[in-house]
Design a protein around this motif. Structure first.
Motif, PDB file in Angstrom:
ATOM      1  N   LEU A 192       0.810  -1.223   0.000  1.00 20.06           N
ATOM      2  CA  LEU A 192       0.000   0.000   0.000  1.00 20.06           C
ATOM      3  C   LEU A 192       0.838   1.265   0.000  1.00 20.06           C
ATOM      4  N   GLY A 193       2.153   1.132  -0.166  1.00 18.71           N
ATOM      5  CA  GLY A 193       3.033   2.268   0.036  1.00 18.71           C
ATOM      6  C   GLY A 193       3.121   3.248  -1.120  1.00 18.71           C
ATOM      7  N   SER A 194       2.611   2.867  -2.286  1.00 21.93           N
ATOM      8  CA  SER A 194       2.684   3.793  -3.413  1.00 21.93           C
ATOM      9  C   SER A 194       1.448   3.588  -4.272  1.00 21.93           C
ATOM     10  N   ARG A 195       1.264   4.487  -5.225  1.00 19.66           N
ATOM     11  CA  ARG A 195       0.093   4.342  -6.085  1.00 19.66           C
ATOM     12  C   ARG A 195       0.174   3.011  -6.831  1.00 19.66           C
TER      13      ARG A 195
ATOM     14  N   SER B 234      -5.014  -9.882  -0.406  1.00 19.07           N
ATOM     15  CA  SER B 234      -4.261  -9.480  -1.584  1.00 19.07           C
ATOM     16  C   SER B 234      -3.059  -8.635  -1.176  1.00 19.07           C
ATOM     17  N   ALA B 235      -3.270  -7.731  -0.206  1.00 18.12           N
ATOM     18  CA  ALA B 235      -2.162  -6.901   0.273  1.00 18.12           C
ATOM     19  C   ALA B 235      -1.063  -7.766   0.873  1.00 18.12           C
ATOM     20  N   ILE B 236      -1.464  -8.802   1.609  1.00 17.65           N
ATOM     21  CA  ILE B 236      -0.463  -9.708   2.186  1.00 17.65           C
ATOM     22  C   ILE B 236       0.356 -10.362   1.071  1.00 17.65           C
ATOM     23  N   PHE B 237      -0.361 -10.863   0.046  1.00 17.09           N
ATOM     24  CA  PHE B 237       0.347 -11.547  -1.045  1.00 17.09           C
ATOM     25  C   PHE B 237       1.283 -10.587  -1.782  1.00 17.09           C
TER      26      PHE B 237
ATOM     27  N   VAL C 171      -5.569  -2.014 -12.946  1.00 15.71           N
ATOM     28  CA  VAL C 171      -6.925  -2.130 -12.392  1.00 15.71           C
ATOM     29  C   VAL C 171      -7.934  -2.018 -13.527  1.00 15.71           C
ATOM     30  N   HIS C 172      -8.840  -2.982 -13.627  1.00 16.94           N
ATOM     31  CA  HIS C 172      -9.773  -2.990 -14.751  1.00 16.94           C
ATOM     32  C   HIS C 172     -11.213  -3.105 -14.251  1.00 16.94           C
TER      33      HIS C 172
ATOM     34  N   LEU D 251      -5.126  -3.941  -5.616  1.00 16.45           N
ATOM     35  CA  LEU D 251      -6.528  -3.978  -6.049  1.00 16.45           C
ATOM     36  C   LEU D 251      -6.710  -4.946  -7.212  1.00 16.45           C
ATOM     37  N   THR D 252      -5.729  -4.966  -8.135  1.00 15.79           N
ATOM     38  CA  THR D 252      -5.829  -5.890  -9.273  1.00 15.79           C
ATOM     39  C   THR D 252      -5.885  -7.328  -8.788  1.00 15.79           C
TER      40      THR D 252
END
Lengths: 314, 350
Positions: B53-56, B305-308, B197-198, B63-64
Motif C-alpha cells: 500500500l506504500g505507493s500508487r 491481496s495486500a499480504i500476497f 486495475v480494470h 486492487l488488481t
C-alpha cells in the motif's frame, strides 16, 4: 503387449503396491479420525508436512527410521491442533480442516525454503531400498512384486492389521467407535469423549504424515512442491468407498493403485493416441465414480461432523 | 472449570474487534517465523505494508490482485452459508476462463457493450454448471461434495492443460502452451490510468453488494441461510432444500466463473495454465476471514491481496521465503475462526 497382458507383468504388481502405500497410510489415518466422529480435511496438508519433515530429518543427518518417527510426530502435532479446533472448540470440522491444510502445506514450503534457500535442483537423500524378504522373495511369480518392496510398504500392511485389531477387538477401539456413533451414550459409560476423539485424530494424523513421508523417503528421494498432488483428497474419497472399514480401505487403495499403475502402462503402448492428460485424470475421475457407486451403501459414523459439548443434550 | 455458554446476540464492538484482534495475533505469531529467518519482524512488516500500500503502483497492484479474490470469496461465502462445501472454486475459475476464451478469442464478435456482458454470462454459466454436478450428486445420491468439488479441480486443470497443448493452443504463441488472446471487444477496460486495475474490480464490488442484498432482503437469501442453518427444519417449513442447494450451486459456481473471466479478459488477456496462483483456494480463506459476510468479503480480499503483494516485495528484500504470505493467511484464517467462538459463546469461569 496389450491391455490385458500388462496385468501379468511383475512390474505392474510391484507398482500397484508402491502406489498404494501412501494411500493405505492416508486412508487408514482418515478412517481412524472419522470413526471417532471427526472429519480431518487437514490430510492433504499433513501429508505434505510429513513428506517435508521426514525428508528434512534425513537430509539433516538423521537415519531413515527415526525420520519416519519424526514425520509421524510432526503429523501428530497438527492432529492435536485440529482437535483443539474441531473437538474442544467444536468448530466446523470442514472449515477447521481446510485451515489446517492451508497452514500445514504453507509451513512445509516455508520451512523447506528457509532451510534450503539456494537449492535450485532438489537435493536428494538415500531413500529406503527394497528389501527382499528371505525365502518368500524367491517364490515364482509373486516373489518379486509382493515380497521385494521397501520396508514402508510392508509396514503399511502391518498397520492395516493393527488398526483393524485395535478398532474391533480392544476396549480402546470400542471407545473410538462409540464416540463416533453415539457420543452421549459413550459419555454415559464414563468415556471421556473429547479425549478419545483427540487421541483418534492425533493417531490418524500421524498415519497420514507417514503416508506423506513415504513419498519423499521411499518412492522418491527428494521433496518437490505440490508433490502430494491431491492424494490426501483421494484418501478421503477412499474412506467413503471403504464404508469406514479398514479391510475394505486396503482393498480400495489396492484397486485404485492398480488402475493407476495400469493406466501408466497403457499410455506407453504403441498405437495409443489419447492425450496423456486424460490418463492423468483417471485417478480423480475414478475416485468420484467410486463415491457415486458406494454412496447408497455408505454406512457413515452417525456422529460424524457433530461436535460434542459436555453436558449438552441434543 | 471453563464453560462455553451460547450468546443470544453479540455486541457490535465485539463482532468487529474479535476478527481484528485475531488477525493481529496471527501477525504476531508469524513474526516469530520471520525472526527465525534472521530478519527483523518490524522491518519485514514495514516492507510488507510498503510493498502492498506504500505507493500508487502498490495500491493498484493490490486492487488488481484482490479483484478475482473478491469474486471467489463471494463464491465460497454464499455456498458455505448454505453448508454447501464448495472447495472447487479453482476449477470453476478455470471453467469461466475457458468459456471466455472459447467464445471470446475470435469465435464470436459483438460490440464491446454486448461482448463484455456476454463473456461474463458465459463464464458464470460455465462455472455454475461445473458446480451443478457435485450439487446434483449431493442431492440425489448423498455424495459428499467436499471431495467431488476438490477432485474436479484437478480434472479441470488437466483438461485445460490438454486444451492449451492441443485444440486451443495459439499458433502465434511460439510454442508456449497458451490460448489465443481475447479479442479487443471482449477485453475489460482499465479504469485507472497507468495501472492494471480494470472493470473487473467494479464488477466484483457490485457483485458483493448484490449478493449481500440477495442474502439480506430476498426470499432466496432467506432460504439459503435457512438450509445452511438447519436443512431438516428448513425442509419441514416447506423450503425446497434440494432446489435451494441447486440455486446456491449455480450462484456460487457462477461467481467463481466470473472471476476466471475477469482474469483472462481483464488482467492477463489470454488463458494460460498459471492464470490463477490459487485464486479459488484463496477465496475460501477470504470467505472464512470475512465470516461469510458478503460485504466483509471485499475488505478481506483486499487484505489478503495486500499480504500476497506485500510479501512478494518484502521477501525479495529480506530473503524471507515468499511462502510466508500463505502462512500468514492460514494463521489468520484459523485465528479468526477461533475468535468467532467469542462472538457466539461466552466464557464462564467457575
Amino acid at each position: 503387449m496389450d491391455f490385458i497382458e500388462i496385468l501379468f507383468t511383475a512390474g505392474f504388481w510391484a507398482a500397484t503396491l508402491r502406489i498404494a502405500t501412501p494411500l493405505i497410510f492416508g486412508t487408514l489415518g482418515e478412517l481412524v479420525c472419522e470413526r471417532a466422529g471427526v472429519l480431518n480435511l487437514g490430510i492433504e496438508g499433513i501429508m505434505t508436512m510429513g513428506a517435508m519433515s521426514g525428508w528434512m530429518w534425513v537430509y539433516m543427518g538423521g537415519d531413515l527410521v527415526s525420520g519416519i518417527l519424526f514425520a509421524a510426530f510432526i503429523g501428530m502435532l497438527f492432529g492435536l491442533l485440529h482437535s483443539l479446533f474441531a473437538v474442544y472448540l467444536g468448530l466446523s470440522q470442514h472449515v477447521a480442516g481446510i485451515g489446517i491444510t492451508m497452514l500445514a502445506s504453507s509451513l512445509s514450503y516455508f520451512v523447506f525454503r528457509m532451510l534450503l534457500p539456494t537449492a535450485t535442483t532438489p537435493p536428494k537423500i538415500d531413500p529406503f531400498q527394497s528389501y527382499p524378504i528371505p525365502g518368500l522373495s524367491d517364490l515364482p511369480y509373486v516373489g518379486t512384486p509382493l515380497f521385494t518392496q521397501t520396508p514402508m510398504t510392508y509396514g503399511a500392511f502391518v498397520v492395516v492389521l493393527v488398526v483393524w485389531y485395535v478398532l474391533y477387538s480392544t476396549p480402546v477401539g470400542l471407545a473410538v467407535r462409540m464416540t463416533g456413533e453415539n457420543p452421549i451414550a459413550a459419555e454415559a459409560q464414563g468415556i471421556d469423549v473429547l479425549a478419545v476423539r483427540t487421541g483418534a485424530v492425533v493417531v490418524g494424523s500421524g498415519l497420514m504424515s507417514v503416508g506423506g513421508a513415504f513419498l519423499t523417503m521411499s518412492a522418491f528421494d527428494a521433496f518437490y512442491f505440490g508433490m502430494v498432488n491431491g492424494r490426501g483428497w483421494i484418501c478421503v474419497a477412499l474412506v467413503i468407498f471403504a464404508s469406514w472399514n479398514p479391510g475394505k480401505a486396503l482393498l480400495g487403495a489396492l484397486l485404485f493403485a492398480g488402475i493407476d499403475a495400469w493406466q501408466v502402462r497403457v499410455q506407453q503402448l504403441p498405437g495409443i493416441n489419447i492425450p496423456y492428460q486424460f490418463f492423468l485424470m483417471a485417478p480423480y475421475v475414478l475416485s468420484i465414480v467410486a463415491m457415486i457407486v458406494m454412496s447408497r451403501r455408505a454406512l457413515y459414523p452417525k456422529a460424524l461432523l457433530v461436535p460434542f459439548r459436555r453436558g449438552e443434550r441434543t | 472449570m471453563i464453560r462455553l455458554e451460547p450468546r443470544e446476540t453479540a455486541p457490535v464492538w465485539l463482532s468487529l474487534s474479535a476478527p481484528l484482534t485475531a488477525v493481529l495475533a496471527a501477525l504476531l505469531l508469524c513474526a516469530l517465523l520471520i525472526m527465525w529467518t534472521g530478519a527483523s519482524a518490524l522491518e519485514a512488516y514495514g516492507l510488507l505494508f510498503k510493498g502492498a500500500l506504500g505507493s500508487r503502483f502498490a495500491i493498484t497492484e493490490t486492487l488488481t490482485r484482490a479483484t478475482p479474490m473478491i469474486l471467489t470469496g463471494l463464491a465460497a461465502a454464499i455456498a458455505f452459508r448454505a453448508k454447501l462445501w464448495n472447495i472447487g472454486g479453482e476449477g470453476q475459475f478455470y471453467a469461466g476462463a475457458l468459456a471466455a476464451t472459447w467464445l471470446g478469442a475470435g469465435a464470436i464478435t459483438l460490440p464491446p457493450y454486448l461482448m463484455v456482458p456476454f463473456l461474463i454470462g458465459a463464464g458464470a454459466l460455465a462455472g455454475g454448471l461445473l458446480l451443478l454436478i457435485p450439487a446434483i450428486l449431493k442431492n440425489r445420491l448423498k455424495v459428499d461434495e467436499v471431495v467431488t468439488t476438490l477432485l474436479l479441480n484437478f480434472i479441470v486443470l488437466l483438461f485445460v492443460n490438454y486444451l492449451l497443448e492441443g485444440p486451443l493452443k495459439d499458433p502465434m504463441s511460439m510454442g508456449w502452451p497458451q490460448a489465443a488472446p481475447i479479442i479487443d471487444e471482449g477485453v475489460l477496460p482499465a479504469i485507472l490510468s497507468k495501472s492494471r486495475v480494470h472493470l473487473g474490480l467494479v464488477i466484483a464490488v457490485v457483485a458483493a453488494v448484490l449478493v449481500w442484498a440477495l442474502m439480506r432482503f430476498t426470499v432466496w437469501g432467506y432460504e439459503i441461510r435457512a438450509v445452511g442453518y438447519n436443512a431438516a427444519a428448513a425442509g419441514f417449513a416447506g423450503i425446497g432444500v434440494n432446489k435451494t442447494i441447486i440455486l446456491t450451486a449455480l450462484l456460487s459456481g457462477g461467481l467463481a466463473g466470473i472471476a476466471g473471466v475477469s482474469e483472462v479478459a481483464g488482467t492477463k488477456g489470454y488463458l494460460t495454465l498459471d492464470l490463477s496462483p490459487g485464486f479459488g483456494y484463496a477465496g475460501i480463506a477470504v470467505a472464512m476471514l470475512a465470516a461469510l459476510h458478503p460485504l466483509a468479503v471485499v475488505a478481506s480480499a483486499v487484505f489478503l491481496s495486500a499480504i500476497f503483494v506485500g510479501a512478494d516485495s518484502m521477501s525479495r528484500a529480506l530473503n524471507v521465503p515468499t511462502y510466508i504470505s500463505d502462512v500468514i493467511v492460514a494463521t489468520s484464517v484459523l485465528a479468526v475462526l477461533v475468535s468467532g467462538m467469542f462472538t457466539r459463546f461466552r466464557l464462564r469461569f467457575r
